[in-house]
Design a protein around this motif. Structure first.
Motif, PDB file in Angstrom:
ATOM      1  N   GLN A  33     -25.109  10.604 -17.581  1.00 39.71           N
ATOM      2  CA  GLN A  33     -23.895  10.485 -18.386  1.00 39.71           C
ATOM      3  C   GLN A  33     -22.655  10.824 -17.564  1.00 39.71           C
ATOM      4  O   GLN A  33     -21.634  10.129 -17.628  1.00 39.71           O
ATOM      5  CB  GLN A  33     -23.975  11.409 -19.596  1.00 39.71           C
ATOM      6  CG  GLN A  33     -22.749  11.361 -20.499  1.00 39.71           C
ATOM      7  CD  GLN A  33     -22.857  12.325 -21.669  1.00 39.71           C
ATOM      8  OE1 GLN A  33     -23.953  12.641 -22.130  1.00 39.71           O
ATOM      9  NE2 GLN A  33     -21.714  12.806 -22.140  1.00 39.71           N
ATOM     10  N   LEU A  34     -22.745  11.874 -16.784  1.00 41.23           N
ATOM     11  CA  LEU A  34     -21.625  12.269 -15.934  1.00 41.23           C
ATOM     12  C   LEU A  34     -21.360  11.235 -14.847  1.00 41.23           C
ATOM     13  O   LEU A  34     -20.204  10.993 -14.471  1.00 41.23           O
ATOM     14  CB  LEU A  34     -21.896  13.639 -15.303  1.00 41.23           C
ATOM     15  CG  LEU A  34     -21.805  14.828 -16.275  1.00 41.23           C
ATOM     16  CD1 LEU A  34     -22.417  16.083 -15.646  1.00 41.23           C
ATOM     17  CD2 LEU A  34     -20.349  15.091 -16.658  1.00 41.23           C
ATOM     18  N   LEU A  35     -22.421  10.615 -14.343  1.00 42.45           N
ATOM     19  CA  LEU A  35     -22.255   9.577 -13.327  1.00 42.45           C
ATOM     20  C   LEU A  35     -21.519   8.369 -13.887  1.00 42.45           C
ATOM     21  O   LEU A  35     -20.711   7.737 -13.196  1.00 42.45           O
ATOM     22  CB  LEU A  35     -23.627   9.139 -12.793  1.00 42.45           C
ATOM     23  CG  LEU A  35     -24.313  10.080 -11.813  1.00 42.45           C
ATOM     24  CD1 LEU A  35     -25.738   9.617 -11.566  1.00 42.45           C
ATOM     25  CD2 LEU A  35     -23.551  10.166 -10.498  1.00 42.45           C
ATOM     26  N   VAL A  36     -21.822   8.035 -15.136  1.00 46.40           N
ATOM     27  CA  VAL A  36     -21.147   6.907 -15.781  1.00 46.40           C
ATOM     28  C   VAL A  36     -19.649   7.177 -15.880  1.00 46.40           C
ATOM     29  O   VAL A  36     -18.821   6.276 -15.747  1.00 46.40           O
ATOM     30  CB  VAL A  36     -21.752   6.649 -17.178  1.00 46.40           C
ATOM     31  CG1 VAL A  36     -20.912   5.621 -17.950  1.00 46.40           C
ATOM     32  CG2 VAL A  36     -23.194   6.156 -17.054  1.00 46.40           C
ATOM     33  N   GLU A  37     -19.310   8.449 -16.088  1.00 46.78           N
ATOM     34  CA  GLU A  37     -17.904   8.823 -16.313  1.00 46.78           C
ATOM     35  C   GLU A  37     -17.166   9.207 -15.031  1.00 46.78           C
ATOM     36  O   GLU A  37     -15.928   9.232 -15.024  1.00 46.78           O
ATOM     37  CB  GLU A  37     -17.859  10.000 -17.294  1.00 46.78           C
ATOM     38  CG  GLU A  37     -18.472   9.676 -18.656  1.00 46.78           C
ATOM     39  CD  GLU A  37     -18.649  10.899 -19.530  1.00 46.78           C
ATOM     40  OE1 GLU A  37     -18.390  12.022 -19.016  1.00 46.78           O
ATOM     41  OE2 GLU A  37     -19.042  10.756 -20.691  1.00 46.78           O
ATOM     42  N   GLY A  38     -17.884   9.549 -13.970  1.00 46.78           N
ATOM     43  CA  GLY A  38     -17.218  10.022 -12.759  1.00 46.78           C
ATOM     44  C   GLY A  38     -17.963   9.677 -11.492  1.00 46.78           C
ATOM     45  O   GLY A  38     -18.815   8.793 -11.471  1.00 46.78           O
ATOM     46  N   TRP A 119     -28.171   1.864 -16.355  1.00 45.87           N
ATOM     47  CA  TRP A 119     -28.966   1.151 -15.354  1.00 45.87           C
ATOM     48  C   TRP A 119     -28.145   0.887 -14.094  1.00 45.87           C
ATOM     49  O   TRP A 119     -28.673   0.866 -12.986  1.00 45.87           O
ATOM     50  CB  TRP A 119     -29.506  -0.161 -15.934  1.00 45.87           C
ATOM     51  CG  TRP A 119     -30.785   0.038 -16.689  1.00 45.87           C
ATOM     52  CD1 TRP A 119     -30.937   0.095 -18.042  1.00 45.87           C
ATOM     53  CD2 TRP A 119     -32.078   0.260 -16.136  1.00 45.87           C
ATOM     54  NE1 TRP A 119     -32.263   0.330 -18.364  1.00 45.87           N
ATOM     55  CE2 TRP A 119     -32.982   0.422 -17.211  1.00 45.87           C
ATOM     56  CE3 TRP A 119     -32.573   0.329 -14.837  1.00 45.87           C
ATOM     57  CZ2 TRP A 119     -34.337   0.655 -17.013  1.00 45.87           C
ATOM     58  CZ3 TRP A 119     -33.925   0.557 -14.639  1.00 45.87           C
ATOM     59  CH2 TRP A 119     -34.788   0.716 -15.714  1.00 45.87           C
ATOM     60  N   GLY A 120     -26.858   0.700 -14.256  1.00 50.24           N
ATOM     61  CA  GLY A 120     -26.009   0.545 -13.082  1.00 50.24           C
ATOM     62  C   GLY A 120     -26.076   1.771 -12.196  1.00 50.24           C
ATOM     63  O   GLY A 120     -26.159   1.666 -10.957  1.00 50.24           O
ATOM     64  N   GLN A 121     -26.090   2.954 -12.815  1.00 52.56           N
ATOM     65  CA  GLN A 121     -26.212   4.188 -12.042  1.00 52.56           C
ATOM     66  C   GLN A 121     -27.586   4.303 -11.393  1.00 52.56           C
ATOM     67  O   GLN A 121     -27.732   4.839 -10.294  1.00 52.56           O
ATOM     68  CB  GLN A 121     -25.943   5.399 -12.937  1.00 52.56           C
ATOM     69  CG  GLN A 121     -24.515   5.479 -13.438  1.00 52.56           C
ATOM     70  CD  GLN A 121     -23.508   5.450 -12.302  1.00 52.56           C
ATOM     71  OE1 GLN A 121     -23.708   6.077 -11.262  1.00 52.56           O
ATOM     72  NE2 GLN A 121     -22.422   4.711 -12.496  1.00 52.56           N
ATOM     73  N   HIS A 122     -28.616   3.786 -12.072  1.00 52.00           N
ATOM     74  CA  HIS A 122     -29.962   3.810 -11.477  1.00 52.00           C
ATOM     75  C   HIS A 122     -29.978   3.050 -10.153  1.00 52.00           C
ATOM     76  O   HIS A 122     -30.452   3.564  -9.131  1.00 52.00           O
ATOM     77  CB  HIS A 122     -30.973   3.177 -12.433  1.00 52.00           C
ATOM     78  CG  HIS A 122     -32.248   2.759 -11.755  1.00 52.00           C
ATOM     79  ND1 HIS A 122     -33.247   3.648 -11.433  1.00 52.00           N
ATOM     80  CD2 HIS A 122     -32.671   1.546 -11.298  1.00 52.00           C
ATOM     81  CE1 HIS A 122     -34.232   3.012 -10.821  1.00 52.00           C
ATOM     82  NE2 HIS A 122     -33.904   1.733 -10.727  1.00 52.00           N
ATOM     83  N   PHE A 123     -29.469   1.823 -10.175  1.00 53.11           N
ATOM     84  CA  PHE A 123     -29.503   1.010  -8.960  1.00 53.11           C
ATOM     85  C   PHE A 123     -28.601   1.590  -7.872  1.00 53.11           C
ATOM     86  O   PHE A 123     -28.910   1.477  -6.681  1.00 53.11           O
ATOM     87  CB  PHE A 123     -29.113  -0.430  -9.284  1.00 53.11           C
ATOM     88  CG  PHE A 123     -30.175  -1.171 -10.056  1.00 53.11           C
ATOM     89  CD1 PHE A 123     -31.372  -1.523  -9.455  1.00 53.11           C
ATOM     90  CD2 PHE A 123     -29.992  -1.478 -11.395  1.00 53.11           C
ATOM     91  CE1 PHE A 123     -32.362  -2.184 -10.166  1.00 53.11           C
ATOM     92  CE2 PHE A 123     -30.965  -2.146 -12.111  1.00 53.11           C
ATOM     93  CZ  PHE A 123     -32.161  -2.496 -11.501  1.00 53.11           C
ATOM     94  N   LEU A 124     -27.508   2.223  -8.276  1.00 57.88           N
ATOM     95  CA  LEU A 124     -26.640   2.856  -7.294  1.00 57.88           C
ATOM     96  C   LEU A 124     -27.322   4.071  -6.670  1.00 57.88           C
ATOM     97  O   LEU A 124     -27.312   4.244  -5.437  1.00 57.88           O
ATOM     98  CB  LEU A 124     -25.326   3.281  -7.963  1.00 57.88           C
ATOM     99  CG  LEU A 124     -24.250   3.859  -7.042  1.00 57.88           C
ATOM    100  CD1 LEU A 124     -23.861   2.848  -5.972  1.00 57.88           C
ATOM    101  CD2 LEU A 124     -23.026   4.273  -7.853  1.00 57.88           C
TER     102      LEU A 124
END
Length: 218
Positions: A33-38, A119-124
């Motif tokens: 969640q934090l990765l999505v936001e920052g 999922w975008g954060q997963h691939f990143l």
């Protein structure tokens, strides 16, 4: 002679009970969640536990560092892909391979698009924090699931090894999933993405069936 005691590093706790799993998953979910936001580098462990609603000590019961948490998040998302492929393989038994492949492609794509940001954060994270041997091992597992799916289809030639076509489908689909997840939602039309990827997979299999490369032994 006096026997000296050796100090053994205490392994991090593996969640066993339901409550333990919930704590571990809460930490992972808060991190994503934090990765999505920052940005990854700006997120601290204190930020993570605050969002997760757990004590700082709870974090270190399960993870040695933020980097290990990142690898764990990648691992569990990769397992979701494998489980989805395995479910589709089980459903492919006795079905035409084009039909099975189409259903599998759309199932995977919908899974990613329905939770696009995470999922975008997963691939990143996978690109930044997965060791190359682990990445290769996971990719080999994805390819194996595609191979088993094709070979379980009703119209796959008996005795024919499906590794080559499976590798092609795996590269095609996984690349499309990653690209879709890493793109901004406003930059693509979901219906068009589904149609184009479905067409690419089924057209490839249609061409494969008419090619002399595939030994059609029944």
């Amino acid at each position: 002679m006096i026997e000296r005691k050796t100090t053994v590093a205490r392994p991090r706790r593996k969640p066993v009970q339901s409550r333990s799993w919930q704590t571990s998953l809460a930490i992972q979910d808060a991190f994503v969640q934090l990765l999505v936001e920052g940005e990854y580098d700006q997120i601290t462990i204190r930020d993570i536990v605050m969002v997760a609603g757990v004590a700082l000590g709870s974090f270190y019961e399960y993870f040695t560092s933020k980097e290990e948490l990142a690898r764990t998040c990648v691992h569990f998302r990769s397992k979701r892909i494998l489980k989805t492929l395995e479910k589709c393989r089980a459903e492919a038994v006795g079905q035409p391979m084009a039909q099975s492949a189409e259903r599998t492609v759309l199932t995977l794509l919908d899974m990613v698009m329905d939770d696009h940001a995470r999922w975008g954060q997963h691939f990143l994270l996978e690109r930044l924090h997965s060791p190359l041997p682990q990445y290769r091992a996971d990719y080999a597992r994805f390819t194996l699931r595609w191979k088993l799916l094709l070979e379980a289809s009703s119209d796959w030639p008996v005795g024919q090894d499906a590794h080559g076509p499976a590798l092609t489908l795996s590269m095609m689909v996984y690349g499309a999933l990653a690209h879709t997840a890493l793109s901004g939602e406003e930059s693509f039309d979901k219906g068009d993405v589904r149609q184009q990827l479905r067409l690419a997979a089924t057209s490839y299999l249609a061409a494969l069936r008419s090619s002399p490369v595939l030994d059609r032994r029944y």
